[in-house]
Design a protein around this motif. Structure first.
Motif, mmCIF file in Angstrom:
data_model
loop_
_atom_site.group_PDB
_atom_site.id
_atom_site.type_symbol
_atom_site.label_atom_id
_atom_site.label_comp_id
_atom_site.label_asym_id
_atom_site.label_seq_id
_atom_site.Cartn_x
_atom_site.Cartn_y
_atom_site.Cartn_z
ATOM 1 N N ASP A 12 0.870 -1.169 0.000
ATOM 2 C CA ASP A 12 0.000 0.000 0.000
ATOM 3 C C ASP A 12 0.904 1.214 0.000
ATOM 4 N N ALA A 13 0.331 2.397 0.184
ATOM 5 C CA ALA A 13 1.116 3.626 0.102
ATOM 6 C C ALA A 13 2.226 3.654 1.145
ATOM 7 N N ILE A 14 1.947 3.183 2.354
ATOM 8 C CA ILE A 14 2.969 3.199 3.397
ATOM 9 C C ILE A 14 4.098 2.238 3.052
ATOM 10 N N THR A 15 3.758 1.036 2.563
ATOM 11 C CA THR A 15 4.785 0.072 2.201
ATOM 12 C C THR A 15 5.692 0.625 1.106
ATOM 13 N N LEU A 16 5.096 1.201 0.069
ATOM 14 C CA LEU A 16 5.891 1.705 -1.040
ATOM 15 C C LEU A 16 6.729 2.913 -0.626
ATOM 16 N N ALA A 17 6.193 3.745 0.251
ATOM 17 C CA ALA A 17 6.960 4.901 0.721
ATOM 18 C C ALA A 17 8.156 4.454 1.545
ATOM 19 N N THR A 18 7.952 3.510 2.454
ATOM 20 C CA THR A 18 9.075 3.049 3.281
ATOM 21 C C THR A 18 10.110 2.323 2.430
ATOM 22 N N LEU A 19 9.661 1.616 1.399
ATOM 23 C CA LEU A 19 10.602 0.970 0.492
ATOM 24 C C LEU A 19 11.483 2.021 -0.194
ATOM 25 N N ASP A 20 10.872 3.135 -0.623
ATOM 26 C CA ASP A 20 11.643 4.210 -1.256
ATOM 27 C C ASP A 20 12.599 4.873 -0.270
ATOM 28 N N LEU A 21 12.175 5.024 0.977
ATOM 29 C CA LEU A 21 13.059 5.617 1.986
ATOM 30 C C LEU A 21 14.251 4.709 2.255
ATOM 31 N N CYS A 22 14.021 3.400 2.241
ATOM 32 C CA CYS A 22 15.146 2.460 2.384
ATOM 33 C C CYS A 22 16.114 2.615 1.224
ATOM 34 N N THR A 23 15.576 2.751 0.015
ATOM 35 C CA THR A 23 16.419 2.935 -1.165
ATOM 36 C C THR A 23 17.248 4.213 -1.041
ATOM 37 N N ALA A 24 16.621 5.283 -0.588
ATOM 38 C CA ALA A 24 17.329 6.560 -0.430
ATOM 39 C C ALA A 24 18.482 6.438 0.551
ATOM 40 N N SER A 25 18.325 5.606 1.573
ATOM 41 C CA SER A 25 19.367 5.502 2.611
ATOM 42 C C SER A 25 20.666 4.910 2.081
ATOM 43 N N TYR A 26 20.620 4.220 0.934
ATOM 44 C CA TYR A 26 21.814 3.607 0.365
ATOM 45 C C TYR A 26 22.590 4.534 -0.572
ATOM 46 N N LEU A 27 22.087 5.723 -0.836
ATOM 47 C CA LEU A 27 22.792 6.605 -1.760
ATOM 48 C C LEU A 27 24.223 6.838 -1.275
ATOM 49 N N PRO A 28 25.221 6.683 -2.158
ATOM 50 C CA PRO A 28 26.616 6.825 -1.712
ATOM 51 C C PRO A 28 26.960 8.233 -1.237
ATOM 52 N N ASP A 29 26.300 9.241 -1.777
ATOM 53 C CA ASP A 29 26.496 10.627 -1.347
ATOM 54 C C ASP A 29 25.367 10.979 -0.394
ATOM 55 N N ILE A 30 25.667 11.018 0.907
ATOM 56 C CA ILE A 30 24.572 11.222 1.863
ATOM 57 C C ILE A 30 23.960 12.611 1.738
ATOM 58 N N THR A 31 24.658 13.564 1.126
ATOM 59 C CA THR A 31 24.066 14.891 0.936
ATOM 60 C C THR A 31 22.945 14.847 -0.097
ATOM 61 N N ALA A 32 22.877 13.765 -0.886
ATOM 62 C CA ALA A 32 21.808 13.623 -1.878
ATOM 63 C C ALA A 32 20.575 12.941 -1.304
ATOM 64 N N ILE A 33 20.687 12.408 -0.096
ATOM 65 C CA ILE A 33 19.572 11.662 0.482
ATOM 66 C C ILE A 33 18.336 12.534 0.725
ATOM 67 N N PRO A 34 18.463 13.762 1.275
ATOM 68 C CA PRO A 34 17.247 14.559 1.510
ATOM 69 C C PRO A 34 16.401 14.785 0.256
ATOM 70 N N ALA A 35 17.041 15.023 -0.885
ATOM 71 C CA ALA A 35 16.281 15.218 -2.122
ATOM 72 C C ALA A 35 15.575 13.934 -2.528
ATOM 73 N N SER A 36 16.235 12.796 -2.327
ATOM 74 C CA SER A 36 15.607 11.516 -2.649
ATOM 75 C C SER A 36 14.442 11.230 -1.714
ATOM 76 N N VAL A 37 14.568 11.621 -0.452
ATOM 77 C CA VAL A 37 13.460 11.464 0.502
ATOM 78 C C VAL A 37 12.248 12.265 0.040
ATOM 79 N N GLN A 38 12.473 13.474 -0.443
ATOM 80 C CA GLN A 38 11.365 14.305 -0.911
ATOM 81 C C GLN A 38 10.667 13.688 -2.119
ATOM 82 N N ALA A 39 11.372 12.845 -2.852
ATOM 83 C CA ALA A 39 10.787 12.203 -4.029
ATOM 84 C C ALA A 39 10.037 10.917 -3.687
ATOM 85 N N ALA A 40 10.066 10.489 -2.426
ATOM 86 C CA ALA A 40 9.349 9.276 -2.019
ATOM 87 C C ALA A 40 7.855 9.464 -2.248
#
Length: 353
Positions: A12-40
């Motif tokens: 559901d929406a919560i599952t897919l959002a948390t999956l995207d947040l997990c994906t964002a956490s792996y970004l090699p440049d942690i300064t790029a993570i906030p922008a990826s979080v906003q795209a969840a």
């Protein structure tokens, strides 16, 4: 945004959002993570995720966590926050941090009690408790505020008294999320909002006492496991790793076979056992990846990847461009299982049964 696979009735929406947040956490440049979080993906039309603490990682890069807030309207209090814990990440640059992650993954032969319940029968893998200690000590690099202090002060505000707290992670991050969720409940005993752990591909954190404790504490918990993913079988079903791809005539390589046998023997000697929490368990029917039909390592790596979980949850094809490609292909080298039999058979021989 991908649509949810109606045949599975798991995402559901919560599952897919948390999956995207997990994906964002792996970004090699942690300064790029906030922008990826906003795209969840939002939980409802018009809503937005944003980092409200972190991302933060310790000095050797071994563990990373962030807190994302979900805002349905600008300038409104968040309805939901999500604490995301990154899993094992070998893309980090600190060699010691890599070793620390491996230690958190494999240090399971001597489980220990939870620090706040020393007399409880629940026992946690020592490596998992080491990871928890790191998460508890993380500090937001921008504000200097420790995670413990942030959560206490944020949730003490009247506007946040009923906020839903999601705790999520993939792989080691999912394992850590189970104990982080309990720590948050202990830290915030008066919080009136729901605390909901949602994990993906998580190895087992503790014994049957821990699973019972966790199941009772979090009736809304969810745990997603690909049936062809070897990682969630550690350490509750090590024997299952040996036969996981047998139906597709892909045998477990000798080095993996020996490693699993050694770990199972160590758990047997220490009389340690592990059980996955049953609350919210959702076993996703995995599909064997034909491109990896002769390479056990690639098959296991790709079945464990978040892109595969995304496909299973949305009923789409696996995005193979998102899967990490091994530097070399491994041919079948599985002689021990043919000569000796299963890992359980070998363990019985070691016991003299």
């Amino acid at each position: 945004m991908s649509s949810i696979n109606p045949a599975l009735q798991t995402a559901d929406a919560i599952t897919l959002a948390t999956l995207d947040l997990c994906t964002a956490s792996y970004l090699p440049d942690i300064t790029a993570i906030p922008a990826s979080v906003q795209a969840a993906p939002p939980l409802a039309a018009g809503g937005k995720w944003q980092c409200i603490w972190g991302p933060a990682q310790d000095s050797d890069e071994s563990n990373l966590a962030l807190v994302a807030g979900y805002f349905q309207r600008p300038n409104a209090a968040p309805q939901t926050i999500c604490i995301t814990v990154r899993g094992t990440d070998f893309a980090i640059t600190d060699t010691w941090g890599m070793l620390e992650q491996i230690w958190e993954d494999v240090d399971a032969s001597d489980p220990r009690p939870m620090p706040w319940a020393l007399n409880d029968p629940a026992r946690i893998a020592s490596g998992t408790l080491d990871g928890l200690a790191v998460i508890q000590a993380l500090t937001d690099p921008a504000t200097g505020q420790p995670l413990t202090q942030f959560l206490a002060s944020f949730l003490a505000q009247p506007a946040n008294a009923n906020v839903t707290i999601l705790v999520t992670g993939h792989s080691l991050g999912g394992c850590l999320a189970t104990i982080v969720a309990i720590w948050i409940r202990i830290l915030l005993p008066d919080h009136r909002g729901t605390i909901q752990p949602i994990t993906f591909a998580a190895p087992t954190a503790g014994n049957s006492g821990f699973a019972t404790y966790y199941n009772a504490l979090f009736p809304a918990a969810r745990r997603f496991q690909n049936s062809l993913d070897v990682i969630p079988l550690a350490y509750c079903d090590l024997g299952g790793i040996d036969s996981i791809y047998a139906a597709n005539t892909l045998d477990t390589p000798d080095i993996i076979w020996l490693g699993v046998l050694g770990m199972k023997a160590a758990l047997d000697i220490m009389e340690a056992s592990y059980v996955q929490p049953a609350q919210g368990q959702q076993i996703l029917p995995g599909a064997f990846l034909p491109n990896d039909s002769t390479d056990w390592y690639a098959q296991a790596l790709h079945q464990h990847h978040l892109a595969t979980y995304q496909a299973l949850l949305t009923g789409t094809q696996v995005d193979t461009t998102a899967l990490p490609q091994p530097t070399g292909r491994h041919t079948k080298k599985a002689r021990l299982t043919k000569r000796i039999g299963s890992i359980d058979t070998a363990l019985q021989r070691l016991r003299g049964v």
